[in-house]
Design an enzyme around this catalytic site. Structure first.
Site, PDB file in Angstrom:
ATOM      1  N   LYS A 214      -1.377  -6.824   1.101  1.00  0.00           N
ATOM      2  CA  LYS A 214      -1.725  -5.423   0.915  1.00  0.00           C
ATOM      3  C   LYS A 214      -2.847  -5.306  -0.114  1.00  0.00           C
ATOM      4  O   LYS A 214      -2.669  -5.664  -1.279  1.00  0.00           O
ATOM      5  CB  LYS A 214      -0.489  -4.638   0.466  1.00  0.00           C
ATOM      6  CG  LYS A 214       0.652  -4.692   1.487  1.00  0.00           C
ATOM      7  CD  LYS A 214       1.880  -3.959   1.029  1.00  0.00           C
ATOM      8  CE  LYS A 214       2.540  -4.619  -0.168  1.00  0.00           C
ATOM      9  NZ  LYS A 214       3.878  -4.063  -0.468  1.00  0.00           N
TER      10      LYS A 214
ATOM     11  N   GLY B 199       6.758   4.173  -4.509  1.00  0.00           N
ATOM     12  CA  GLY B 199       7.530   3.814  -3.328  1.00  0.00           C
ATOM     13  C   GLY B 199       6.709   3.341  -2.149  1.00  0.00           C
ATOM     14  O   GLY B 199       7.254   3.096  -1.063  1.00  0.00           O
ATOM     15  N   THR B 200       5.406   3.174  -2.331  1.00  0.00           N
ATOM     16  CA  THR B 200       4.534   2.797  -1.216  1.00  0.00           C
ATOM     17  C   THR B 200       4.958   1.479  -0.565  1.00  0.00           C
ATOM     18  O   THR B 200       5.055   1.375   0.659  1.00  0.00           O
ATOM     19  CB  THR B 200       3.076   2.673  -1.701  1.00  0.00           C
ATOM     20  OG1 THR B 200       2.681   3.888  -2.321  1.00  0.00           O
ATOM     21  CG2 THR B 200       2.147   2.384  -0.542  1.00  0.00           C
ATOM     22  N   GLY B 201       5.203   0.457  -1.388  1.00  0.00           N
ATOM     23  CA  GLY B 201       5.543  -0.854  -0.838  1.00  0.00           C
ATOM     24  C   GLY B 201       6.866  -0.862  -0.098  1.00  0.00           C
ATOM     25  O   GLY B 201       6.984  -1.438   0.994  1.00  0.00           O
ATOM     26  N   CYS B 202       7.869  -0.218  -0.678  1.00  0.00           N
ATOM     27  CA  CYS B 202       9.182  -0.129  -0.028  1.00  0.00           C
ATOM     28  C   CYS B 202       9.057   0.604   1.308  1.00  0.00           C
ATOM     29  O   CYS B 202       9.644   0.203   2.321  1.00  0.00           O
ATOM     30  CB  CYS B 202      10.168   0.627  -0.909  1.00  0.00           C
ATOM     31  SG  CYS B 202      10.375  -0.034  -2.574  1.00  0.00           S
TER      32      CYS B 202
ATOM     33  N   THR C 224       2.090   7.896  -5.744  1.00  0.00           N
ATOM     34  CA  THR C 224       2.232   6.835  -4.739  1.00  0.00           C
ATOM     35  C   THR C 224       3.464   5.965  -4.977  1.00  0.00           C
ATOM     36  O   THR C 224       3.556   4.856  -4.466  1.00  0.00           O
ATOM     37  CB  THR C 224       0.983   5.937  -4.739  1.00  0.00           C
ATOM     38  OG1 THR C 224       0.786   5.402  -6.075  1.00  0.00           O
ATOM     39  CG2 THR C 224      -0.251   6.711  -4.327  1.00  0.00           C
TER      40      THR C 224
END
Length: 261
Positions: A173, A206-209, A204
């Site tokens: 990412k 929580g983007t990865g989860c 932003t």
């Protein structure tokens, strides 16, 4: 039957990341979300004020309870905290006939550590080889491999370094790079780049989860890895654009943005 996805991750009491973000994402994408709680955090928009991991026996019991009775079409992992938990979850995933999306969570959005340094070797040796897709961000790539990405041209080298640890696919990412948000997906042979405009929105959390859970949801529906990542990238880009203020710090992405669009 509605596709079923199991998340194995920590709780975010602020509701923006972790188990809470995973289940919201799964609901939004039309799958049935189930959970194995690995840790409890005291967390809000300003950071993580405390974290307590659950005993291995509790994690194993939750996993077996869900998988042995209900069954799963995909598994997603997030915060695993310790080497013992990492190794236990890797063993459980390897014994489950379902694709696994591994988000190798190392630190929170605010820079708070969520994985013990002593657990890195277990992530490399046990967890990544169990992954259908690994989804590290640039900080996690550096933490796991030592490769530092300074530009889009470094993404391929970073992906190759992660693939050496055994996941079938890796999605590096590139959201921390300047310019458009570019992610690189590869299995070492086929390569896909996902480019999206960068939204001027600091909320932003929580983007990865959210992205990892969206990929797992797509895999549970029977999509290929590239198809699942394409759909997940579209969903999370919209969620970032609609991210909203919450508390005094960084707010979450909006998991229900399509419902309000």
């Amino acid at each position: 039957m509605i596709p079923r996805v199991l998340t194995v991750a920590g709780s975010d009491s602020g509701g923006g990341a972790g188990i809470q973000a995973d289940l919201k994402t799964m609901l939004a994408l039309g799958v049935h979300g189930m959970s194995v709680l690995t840790a409890v955090t005291a967390q809000n928009s300003l950071g993580v004020q405390g974290a307590w991991e659950l005993p291995v026996a509790a994690v194993r019991a939750q996993y077996r309870s869900v998988v042995d009775d209900i069954g799963v079409q995909a598994v997603k992992t997030g915060m695993l905290a310790s080497a013992e938990l990492v190794e236990t979850v890797a063993e459980l995933i390897l014994g489950t006939d379902a694709p696994a999306v591994v988000d190798p969570v190392g630190v929170s959005k605010h820079g708070d550590p969520l994985l013990a340094a002593s657990a890195l070797a277990s992530v490399r040796a046990k967890l990544l080889p169990a992954a259908t897709v690994a989804t590290p961000n640039l900080d996690e790539v550096a933490q796991l491999t030592g490769v530092r990405v300074e530009s889009e041209g470094d993404l391929r080298r970073a992906a190759a370094a992660v693939l050496e640890y055994g996941p079938r696919w890796v999605l590096v990412k590139g959201g921390h790079l300047p310019g458009d948000a570019v992610d690189l997906l590869t299995d070492g042979t086929d390569e896909y780049r996902y480019r999206a405009p960068r939204h001027d929105n600091r909320h932003t959390h929580g983007t990865g989860c959210t992205l990892a859970s969206a990929i797992a949801s797509g895999l549970a529906k029977g999509q290929s890895v590239p198809e699942a990542v394409t759909a997940a990238k579209e969903y999370v880009t919209g969620a970032i654009a609609a991210g909203f203020a919450l508390g005094a710090g960084i707010g979450p992405v909006d998991h229900g943005w399509r419902l309000r669009d």
